[in-house]
Design an enzyme around this catalytic site. Structure first.
Site, mmCIF file in Angstrom:
data_model
loop_
_atom_site.group_PDB
_atom_site.id
_atom_site.type_symbol
_atom_site.label_atom_id
_atom_site.label_comp_id
_atom_site.label_asym_id
_atom_site.label_seq_id
_atom_site.Cartn_x
_atom_site.Cartn_y
_atom_site.Cartn_z
ATOM 1 N N TYR A 1 4.134 -4.766 11.579
ATOM 2 C CA TYR A 1 3.740 -5.297 10.277
ATOM 3 C C TYR A 1 4.940 -5.457 9.336
ATOM 4 O O TYR A 1 4.788 -5.369 8.115
ATOM 5 C CB TYR A 1 2.627 -4.426 9.654
ATOM 6 C CG TYR A 1 1.479 -4.207 10.623
ATOM 7 C CD1 TYR A 1 0.651 -5.265 10.967
ATOM 8 C CD2 TYR A 1 1.265 -2.982 11.251
ATOM 9 C CE1 TYR A 1 -0.378 -5.096 11.890
ATOM 10 C CE2 TYR A 1 0.247 -2.803 12.177
ATOM 11 C CZ TYR A 1 -0.567 -3.859 12.493
ATOM 12 O OH TYR A 1 -1.573 -3.694 13.418
ATOM 13 N N CYS B 1 11.800 -10.862 -7.539
ATOM 14 C CA CYS B 1 11.467 -10.809 -8.954
ATOM 15 C C CYS B 1 10.084 -10.214 -9.156
ATOM 16 O O CYS B 1 9.149 -10.905 -9.562
ATOM 17 C CB CYS B 1 11.539 -12.203 -9.550
ATOM 18 S SG CYS B 1 13.174 -12.872 -9.415
ATOM 19 N N TYR C 1 0.799 -1.230 0.000
ATOM 20 C CA TYR C 1 0.000 0.000 0.000
ATOM 21 C C TYR C 1 0.824 1.269 0.000
ATOM 22 O O TYR C 1 0.477 2.241 0.664
ATOM 23 C CB TYR C 1 -1.059 0.017 1.102
ATOM 24 C CG TYR C 1 -0.721 -0.671 2.412
ATOM 25 C CD1 TYR C 1 -1.366 -1.859 2.767
ATOM 26 C CD2 TYR C 1 0.220 -0.133 3.289
ATOM 27 C CE1 TYR C 1 -1.077 -2.478 3.964
ATOM 28 C CE2 TYR C 1 0.501 -0.760 4.493
ATOM 29 C CZ TYR C 1 -0.144 -1.934 4.824
ATOM 30 O OH TYR C 1 0.140 -2.549 6.005
HETATM 31 C C1 LIG Z 1 -5.120 -4.336 13.879
HETATM 32 C C2 LIG Z 1 -5.948 -4.218 15.082
HETATM 33 C C3 LIG Z 1 -5.494 -3.471 16.165
HETATM 34 C C4 LIG Z 1 -4.199 -2.724 16.166
HETATM 35 O O1 LIG Z 1 -4.141 -1.739 15.207
HETATM 36 P P1 LIG Z 1 -2.870 -0.768 15.150
HETATM 37 O O2 LIG Z 1 -3.177 0.105 13.983
HETATM 38 O O3 LIG Z 1 -1.672 -1.624 14.933
HETATM 39 O O4 LIG Z 1 -2.823 -0.047 16.452
HETATM 40 C C5 LIG Z 1 -6.285 -3.427 17.301
HETATM 41 N N1 LIG Z 1 -7.478 -4.081 17.363
HETATM 42 C C6 LIG Z 1 -7.947 -4.803 16.328
HETATM 43 C C7 LIG Z 1 -9.231 -5.514 16.460
HETATM 44 C C8 LIG Z 1 -7.202 -4.908 15.151
HETATM 45 O O5 LIG Z 1 -7.680 -5.619 14.135
#
Ligand SMILES: *Cc1c(COP(=O)(O)O)cnc(C)c1O
Length: 430
Positions: free
Chosen positions: A389, A360, A333
């Protein structure tokens, strides 16, 4: 490049956690994820303090999907945080790491029989229920084990926020949860109430990611408290917990102006008191679920620069020994990062280059048109803020072994995850 956490420049070289980057590269190779443990722990402490976890009932649950080696589970536990998991694999990791499972929230929009069974057998504290089907499964397996499982309902609140903008709509098209104030939600509440082995104690919402404004969270508090009150009035169910999800934004480049954990938490806690008073209700137990903001800035990736080529005076490509296998976010993204030469932080002469990965795929570009010190093959490139991530989305494309992860603190280094070997790469194959 902005220096984050314990980063400092000594003798023209980047140090993290008191350890020289050249030293790390010499001992562990590249690509290498480096975790600034002090920064992780300090961020956990700010959340813990500012969200008033110690004073009472509030909870901070680290969203494990951002980064979850077993050692991270241990750090999170030592710092007094709870943990969000979204799969059997994450749950198993927490279990193996000795994380107290009553402090685990089990998320996911399509938990399998096996995952639900595992969660109940291991004693997961809270299931965050996404749909009607899941209610039936939880009740079934909780009955088999003769336990009453605490659950939250995941709500789609009609607020969606990302970075600088957010929208409020009556109905959001989402694969997650129950739409707020819908017949489907009311039916689910009724269904849950009838189940002997389920206890509905909370409601949860997660409105997006990399969010810089606190305002949407204020709106969320109001919507969720109003819903909690309605559930009490109409269904005689005591909603003691309100979980506001994660999504708090972090610094990647100088276009980002994040709020501190402290600012964020204090605003939410105050807002909650104000709105509860207005609605004449007790302030429920509040839960937040930061992922990126706990680990993002604390992780950096070190790469060795290999081939360098200029294409017709248009662009200079600098290739690194990693890319979309260890950090898929730019390809996925268009995520933007900063970078620098970790072995020559202060050199004066700059140039604009594009940093390419080794996969690749022509889309495997890590950074486009970035200004760095004049670069040579063999230099070490550092890309900060890869903690969230990065490793958790890493993959074996092109049969690239997973990179190692080390944590650094006070001049010491610990291996969190070994580098994958070629032998391990084919381990699953016949
Ligand atoms: C991904 C997610 C988070 C964390 O999100 P961040 O952007 O990393 O803070 C918290 N709760 C739920 C349910 C999520 O899916």
């Amino acid at each position: 490049m902005k220096l984050l956490g314990t980063m400092e420049v000594r003798d023209n070289e980047l140090y993290i956690g008191g350890v020289a980057s050249t030293e790390l590269v010499k001992n562990y190779g590249t690509p290498l994820y480096v975790i600034d443990e002090k920064l992780v722990r300090n961020t956990c402490k700010s959340y813990y303090d500012a969200f008033k976890v110690k004073e009472g009932k509030n909870r901070v649950a680290y969203a494990g999907k951002a980064f979850l080696p077993m050692e991270m589970c241990r750090i999170i536990n030592e710092e007094g945080l709870c943990l969000d998991v979204v799969s059997g694999g994450e749950l198993f990791t927490a279990y193996k790491a000795g994380f107290p499972l009553e402090k685990v929230f089990f998320h996911g929009n399509n938990k399998s029989h096996e995952e639900i069974k595992l969660g109940i057998n291991l004693g997961v504290g809270t299931f965050v229920v996404d749909n009607l089907y899941e209610i039936e499964l939880i009740d079934k397996y909780a009955k088999e084990k003769n336990v009453v499982q605490n659950i939250y309902f995941r709500i789609t609140p009609g607020i969606e926020a990302h970075t600088h903008d957010y929208i409020q709509t009556g109905q959001i098209d989402s694969k997650f949860g129950f739409t707020i104030d819908s017949e489907a939600l009311d039916f689910a509440i009724k269904t849950a109430k009838e189940k002997e082995n389920i206890k509905l104690i909370g409601i949860h919402a997660h409105i997006g990611s990399q969010i810089f404004d606190i305002e949407p969270y204020g709106d969320l508090v109001r919507l969720m408290f109003t819903l909690a009150k309605r559930i009490r009035d109409e269904f005689d169910i005591d909603i003691t917990d309100v979980d506001l999800g994660g999504g708090i934004g972090v610094y990647y480049t100088d276009e980002d102006e994040p709020k501190s954990a402290q600012q964020f938490c204090e605003t939410i806690v105050n807002k909650a008191e104000e709105i509860a008073k207005e609605l004449r209700m007790e302030v429920p137990r509040l839960v937040i679920e930061p992922g990126r903001s706990v680990i993002g800035n604390a992780g950096s990736t070190l790469y060795t620069i290999g081939a360098i080529k200029s294409v017709l005076d248009i662009r200079k490509y600098v290739s690194i020994d990693g890319g979309m296998t260890d950090n898929i976010r730019p390809a996925l993204y268009n995520a933007a990062y900063e970078c620098a030469l970790a072995n020559r932080m202060n050199d004066e002469e700059k140039e604009v280059v594009t940093v390419a990965g080794k996969c690749c795929e022509s889309g495997d570009i890590l950074l486009k048109d970035v200004e760095i010190n004049k670069v040579n093959s063999g230099d070490i490139l550092v890309v900060p803020t890869t903690g969230a991530y990065g490793y958790s989305m890493s993959n074996n494309y092109n049969k690239t072994p997973k990179a190692a992860v080390v944590s650094v603190m006070d001049g010491n280094t610990k291996v969190m995850c070994r580098r994958q070997s070629y032998e391990e790469l084919i381990q699953l194959e016949n």
